[in-house]
Design a protein around this motif. Structure first.
Motif, mmCIF file in Angstrom:
data_model
loop_
_atom_site.group_PDB
_atom_site.id
_atom_site.type_symbol
_atom_site.label_atom_id
_atom_site.label_comp_id
_atom_site.label_asym_id
_atom_site.label_seq_id
_atom_site.Cartn_x
_atom_site.Cartn_y
_atom_site.Cartn_z
ATOM 1 N N ILE A 87 -27.863 21.755 41.966
ATOM 2 C CA ILE A 87 -27.344 20.791 41.001
ATOM 3 C C ILE A 87 -25.939 21.255 40.637
ATOM 4 C CG2 ILE A 87 -29.611 20.177 40.095
ATOM 5 C CD1 ILE A 87 -28.910 21.790 37.585
ATOM 6 N N ILE A 88 -25.095 20.323 40.256
ATOM 7 C CA ILE A 88 -23.726 20.614 39.848
ATOM 8 C C ILE A 88 -23.564 20.173 38.403
ATOM 9 C CG2 ILE A 88 -21.275 20.192 40.308
ATOM 10 C CD1 ILE A 88 -22.690 21.546 42.656
ATOM 11 N N ILE A 89 -22.962 21.036 37.591
ATOM 12 C CA ILE A 89 -22.728 20.735 36.179
ATOM 13 C C ILE A 89 -21.222 20.716 35.938
ATOM 14 C CG2 ILE A 89 -23.087 21.510 33.796
ATOM 15 C CD1 ILE A 89 -25.638 22.934 34.842
ATOM 16 N N ILE A 130 -19.964 24.228 37.712
ATOM 17 C CA ILE A 130 -21.104 25.136 37.800
ATOM 18 C C ILE A 130 -22.088 24.592 38.828
ATOM 19 C CG2 ILE A 130 -23.011 26.214 36.526
ATOM 20 C CD1 ILE A 130 -21.292 25.698 33.965
ATOM 21 N N LYS A 131 -22.464 25.443 39.774
ATOM 22 C CA LYS A 131 -23.443 25.059 40.785
ATOM 23 C C LYS A 131 -24.657 25.966 40.626
ATOM 24 C CE LYS A 131 -24.119 24.691 45.777
ATOM 25 N NZ LYS A 131 -23.459 24.810 47.101
ATOM 26 N N ILE A 132 -25.831 25.356 40.507
ATOM 27 C CA ILE A 132 -27.086 26.100 40.414
ATOM 28 C C ILE A 132 -27.913 25.729 41.630
ATOM 29 C CG2 ILE A 132 -29.168 26.534 39.062
ATOM 30 C CD1 ILE A 132 -27.519 25.730 36.576
ATOM 31 N N LYS A 133 -28.261 26.742 42.417
ATOM 32 C CA LYS A 133 -28.980 26.518 43.671
ATOM 33 C C LYS A 133 -30.312 27.251 43.642
ATOM 34 C CE LYS A 133 -28.484 27.054 48.666
ATOM 35 N NZ LYS A 133 -27.579 27.455 49.755
ATOM 36 N N VAL A 134 -31.359 26.581 44.112
ATOM 37 C CA VAL A 134 -32.671 27.219 44.245
ATOM 38 C C VAL A 134 -32.625 28.082 45.503
ATOM 39 C CG1 VAL A 134 -35.147 26.861 44.526
ATOM 40 C CG2 VAL A 134 -33.821 25.293 43.088
#
Length: 85
Positions: free
Chosen positions: A12-14, A18-22
Motif C-alpha cells: 500500500i502507498i500512503i 510511504i510504502k508498506i509491503k507485506v
C-alpha cells in the motif's frame, strides 16, 4: 480506520511517500517492509508509547536551575581547558 487486505508481496502507498509491503506471512505473524523518507519517524506502537511516557515523566521532573547552570559552566570550562592542552 481503513481496513485493507493484502497478500504476500503486495503493498500500500500512503501520501505518495510511504510504502508498506507485506514481506512474509507465517500463521498469525506478518512481516512488513516500510519505505519512508528519513524525516518520518517509525516506531512499533509499544516503543512509541514508552517514549511518550518517558517524555511525560521528564516534563514533570523539577529542575534545579542553579545546579544546571553550574554543570553547564563546568562543562564549558572543561572543554576550554582541553583545547588549551
Amino acid at each position: 480506520m481503513l481496513i485493507l487486505s493484502r497478500k504476500k508481496d503486495e503493498s500500500i502507498i500512503i501520501d505518495d511517500k510511504i510504502k508498506i509491503k507485506v514481506i512474509d506471512i507465517d500463521g498469525n505473524r506478518i512481516q512488513l517492509g516500510i519505505s519512508a523518507p528519513e524525516s518520518i519517524t517509525i516506531h512499533r506502537e509499544e516503543v512509541y508509547l514508552e517514549i511518550q511516557e518517558e517524555n511525560r515523566m521528564a516534563a514533570l521532573e523539577k529542575v534545579n536551575l542553579s545546579e544546571l547552570a553550574a554543570n553547564l559552566k563546568k562543562g564549558a570550562s572543561q572543554k576550554k581547558n582541553k583545547k588549551g592542552e
